[in-house]
Structure formats: structure tokens, C-alpha cells
Scaffold this active site. Structure first.
Site, PDB file in Angstrom:
ATOM      1  CG  ASP A 239      -8.603   0.870   3.313  1.00  0.00           C
ATOM      2  OD1 ASP A 239      -9.315   0.002   2.777  1.00  0.00           O
ATOM      3  OD2 ASP A 239      -7.360   0.790   3.358  1.00  0.00           O
TER       4      ASP A 239
ATOM      5  CE  LYS B 168      -4.269  -1.758   2.029  1.00  0.00           C
ATOM      6  NZ  LYS B 168      -5.322  -1.454   3.017  1.00  0.00           N
TER       7      LYS B 168
END
Ligand code: ATR
Length: 294
Positions: free
Chosen positions: A124, A88
Site C-alpha cells: 500500500d 490484513k
């Protein structure tokens, strides 16, 4: 490609694979390892129910190959990818540009390839908030976030952006301090102080690995003793679906929201950008993923 020729099934990739033709839009998830990911099951389910000629594949990618693989997928005509552990942060460096949300979250989990550009986003935080909203939770007041890893930061950024007051408690205080400094918002507190702060909080978020299958845990019943009756308790851990924290919160008669919905809601933006359809976070989708966790 018409819906009549598409078989409906609760399983994952196999059914979609046999329907692939020259027009199929491709996406996938890059991770290392990636076998545990529920994303292929989720996106291929949405392709089937929304009659999208698309396929979503696991892309096991070693860290040292990440950037070359990402560029290769863009060059090979993929629409985009999800990026999961441990890529990420590397994805931030490899993208040509990224959204303000990704910059604030300090991570990229969703990438789209557009006109030769690699564009990163982080869904997210939005997925977390959308899940709570879908469960009737009003995002306001003071939120206490446990943890200071990547997931905690994305959640903290999203809650701050929605006007919540954010307090972060992390076992390693320096990480909590670094996080609130990077976000230019929120307050870091000592780990052992967080239970005493519950009376002023409307939301408690576990963004640590505590309570995850096979990981360490704490005495949540004791920790929740000072919670006010209107506290909503949520866990981003979804294995197990009912975590020890959620069990303790239910026993204390508090509202709870489990982490499975965040997984579903964070996936929606990627599906929309690659396949052009807004997918449903409906009961069938929940049931499919819940069954895969049992
Ligand atoms: P991610 O980036 O996926 O959120 P991470 O960086 O591994 O994951 O973070 C895990 C979180 O769980 C951290 O906040 C970690 O606390 P530290 O920063 O002190 O490591 C927290 N955590 C893990 N085990 C813990 C434990 N036994 N007690 C309290 N917090 C714990």
C-alpha cells in the site's frame, strides 16, 4: 499459450475463465465481503494484455476460516493472494515470514507462496508513493496525513522511509500517538489543529473515510483556506473518484492526485511476483477501473 487465442475484452473474469488450462497460474483476493473488490478485474486485464496464462479469482473468506483458507490455497498450488478487509492483520500472524515493509505498516496485503513458505508483504505504501511519483509529485518536505487506520500507517511508513517529515492528525488523538510510536517517526497533532499546519506542508493526504460514498464529510473548502499554493492534495478514497476534498483542492487551484492510481500501483508488485511480468499502470488500465466505478 499464445496471445492469438486470447480474446481481448474489457470485462472481468469470464473471458479468462474459459482460457484456463493445466498450466494456468492462480492468484486471488481474500476478503469478507469481497464482491466490491476491483482486483479481479485489474489482474485479469493485465493477464490478457501481457499474455500471461494466469487467473485471479475472488476468494470470499470468513474471518474464522482465514488461516485455514490461506494455508489451503498455498497447499493447492496458488502462486499467492491479495488480502483485504478484514484480514490484513490476521495475515501477519498467519504468514511464515514477512517483509520489513509489512512489519512497519502493521499489515499484510500481498502474499506469495514459495517453497512451502507463506511470505507476506504490504504494497500500500509503495503503491501510494509510486502513484504520486507517476503524477510528477516530488516526495520531500512535510506531509500531513489525516487518519490513523491501517492505510494511514502504511502511507506514513512509506513517506518516512523516503525522507519526508510526517505529521499525523486523527480524530482520536491516542491512535495517532500510537501510530507514530509504532513507526518510531513522525509527530501526532490534535485533529482540530491540522488546518493551521498547512502553510508548512508540501503534501496533504486524506487517509480517513471522510468523503467516501455514504460516509461523513467536513467543510474542506474552509479547511484548505490556509494552504500554500504548492500544496499537493491527495485522497486514498476513490469512491467517488473526485472526492469532496479533491473538489475543494481543485477550486483552490491546488495540485490534486486521486486514489485510483494507488489501487493500481499497489497491485503491481503482487502481479510481478505471482506471474513474473511487470504490469503497466497505463491509461487503458485507469480507464477500465474508472469505468467500473461509474
Ligand atoms: P483503515 O484501517 O482502512 O484505514 P479505519 O481503521 O476504519 O480504516 O480508519 C478510518 C479512519 O477514518 C480513522 O482514522 C478514523 O478516525 P478515528 O480513529 O478517530 O476513528 C477516521 N474517521 C472516520 N470517520 C471520521 C470522522 N467523522 N471525522 C474524522 N475522522 C474520521
Amino acid at each position: 499459450m499464445g496471445g492469438a487465442s486470447r480474446e481481448t475484452s474489457a470485462s472481468g473474469l469470464g473471458d479468462t475463465g474459459c482460457m484456463i488450462d493445466g498450466h494456468t497460474k492462480l492468484a486471488g483476493v481474500m476478503g469478507w465481503p469481497v464482491e466490491h473488490s476491483r482486483s479481479p478485474m485489474l489482474h485479469n486485464h493485465w493477464c490478457r494484455v501481457h499474455d500471461v496464462n494466469g487467473a485471479y479469482v475472488p476468494l470470499p473468506t470468513r474471518p474464522e476460516h482465514f488461516e485455514a483458507a490461506l494455508k489451503g490455497l498455498a497447499a493447492a498450488g496458488f502462486r499467492g493472494v491479495n488480502v483485504t478487509i478484514p484480514h490484513k492483520e490476521a495475515a501477519m500472524r498467519a504468514c511464515d515470514s514477512m517483509t520489513d515493509t509489512a512489519r512497519r505498516a502493521g499489515a499484510v496485503n500481498t502474499v506469495r507462496f514459495e517453497n512451502g513458505q507463506i511470505i507476506g508483504d504490504c504494497t500500500d505504501g509503495t503503491g501510494f508513493c509510486d502513484n504520486l511519483t507517476a503524477h510528477g509529485v516530488t516526495l520531500s518536505g512535510r506531509a500531513l496525513i489525516l487518519g490513523a487506520g491501517g492505510a494511514a500507517r502504511a502511507v506514513a511508513a512509506a513517506l518516512l522511509d523516503r525522507g519526508c517529515e510526517v505529521v499525523v492528525a486523527n480524530r482520536t488523538m491516542a491512535r495517532a500517538e500510537a501510530m507514530v510510536e509504532a513507526l518510531k517517526g513522525g509527530e501526532a497533532v490534535e485533529w482540530y489543529d491540522w488546518p493551521s499546519l498547512l502553510p508548512g506542508c508540501s503534501l496533504l493526504v486524506n487517509a480517513t473515510s471522510l468523503g467516501m460514498n455514504g460516509k461523513a464529510d467536513i467543510d474542506w473548502d474552509a479547511m484548505l483556506r490556509q494552504a500554500g499554493s504548492s500544496l499537493c492534495v491527495t485522497d486514498i478514497v476513490y469512491t467517488p473518484r473526485e472526492t469532496p476534498l479533491l473538489k475543494a483542492a481543485k477550486a483552490a487551484d491546488l495540485q490534486t492526485v486521486d486514489g485510483l492510481g494507488m489501487l493500481i500501483h499497489q497491485a503491481r508488485a503482487g502481479f510481478r511476483s505471482w506471474f513474473g511480468v511487470d504490469p503497466e499502470a497505463d491509461e487503458a488500465t485507469f480507464n477500465l477501473l474508472a469505468a467500473s466505478l461509474r
